[in-house]
Design a protein around this motif. Sequence first.
Motif, PDB file in Angstrom:
ATOM      1  N   HIS A 129     -25.061 -25.720  14.651  1.00  0.00           N
ATOM      2  CA  HIS A 129     -24.716 -26.876  13.608  1.00  0.00           C
ATOM      3  C   HIS A 129     -25.808 -27.644  13.394  1.00  0.00           C
ATOM      4  O   HIS A 129     -25.738 -28.519  12.891  1.00  0.00           O
ATOM      5  N   HIS A 131     -14.096 -22.256  21.922  1.00  0.00           N
ATOM      6  CA  HIS A 131     -13.431 -21.677  20.638  1.00  0.00           C
ATOM      7  C   HIS A 131     -11.748 -21.337  20.868  1.00  0.00           C
ATOM      8  O   HIS A 131     -11.206 -20.255  20.156  1.00  0.00           O
ATOM      9  N   HIS A 161     -15.083 -21.577  14.217  1.00  0.00           N
ATOM     10  CA  HIS A 161     -16.096 -22.034  13.660  1.00  0.00           C
ATOM     11  C   HIS A 161     -16.832 -20.933  12.700  1.00  0.00           C
ATOM     12  O   HIS A 161     -16.834 -19.841  13.041  1.00  0.00           O
TER      13      HIS A 161
HETATM   14 ZN   LIG Z   1     -19.082 -24.966  16.172  1.00  0.00          ZN
END
Ligand SMILES: [Zn+2]
Length: 284
Positions: free
Chosen positions: A124, A219, A224
């Motif tokens: 990110h 996750h 993502h």
């Molecule tokens: Zn992420």
Amino acid sequence: MKLYSALFPSLSNPGVLLLVFGLASASSALANPWSKVAGPGIGPPQAMGQYTAGCLQGALPLPAKGTGYQVMRLRRQRYYAHPHLIAFLQELGQQAVARDLGVLLVGDLAQPRGGPMPSGHRSHQTGLDADIWFANLATVTRKNPPSSPLEPVSMLSGAEDRTLDPTLWSPSHVELLKTAAGFDEVARIFVHPLIKKELCAKVGEERGWLAKIRPWWGHDAHFHVRLRCPAQDRLCVDQEPLPPGDGCAEDLAWWFSEEAAQQTAGQPSPPPPLPSACAKVLQE
Ligand SMILES: [Zn+2]
């Protein structure tokens, strides 16, 4: 001094170190200057460096609400991104509405100038990664938007979370992942290995899109999405190309091996240095 050099090896010029210390609170030796900047870096949009060691110039904020999506945890101020990612999320929201897939619950994107986050993620950093929560799509719909505060919902159940929860996981989740993977600019989508396994088992003939769905730790409560480097962003470093195939063979089997069980994504290794251009992004 040594500590900051270790955390931000590329920020070694004295001016930047001054800035680092100027922004850092005296009480917190680990304060992170990237989480302190108030707004985007000036200049044309540009992702710089790697997803796990980079920064972002000319970010845009994703508006808190739009057609088919809602930004979660606004106070974290992680709703900035490269304009390509903003456009992608807005388009995905529109498509989610068109296909009746519920409201996208958008989690972390990036800090106003990207860079390392003090908590929560290693990637990110370049404004090209987005977390989208797996909602219970039976309850979070356009007519019944999520109320705040809301937490991401894990799709796992059973002893030690060894299975997907059939009361939560739905065909709409599959459709949403397929829709997102269908965008050319999407490089990879990370999901829990059990989700990948489920897709491998249940998706029929038309399965080319499964190649982009990559298993990764965590996750289970969000997926993502990672965009490719925009062509004009010359300092942006793409991840290695996807391996051939749909990722349903040995590479998936590894995630259920003893070796995988011994490892976790949380094992810290020193972060790679940021590109030197990021020092300027932080300063301006
Ligand atoms: Zn992420």
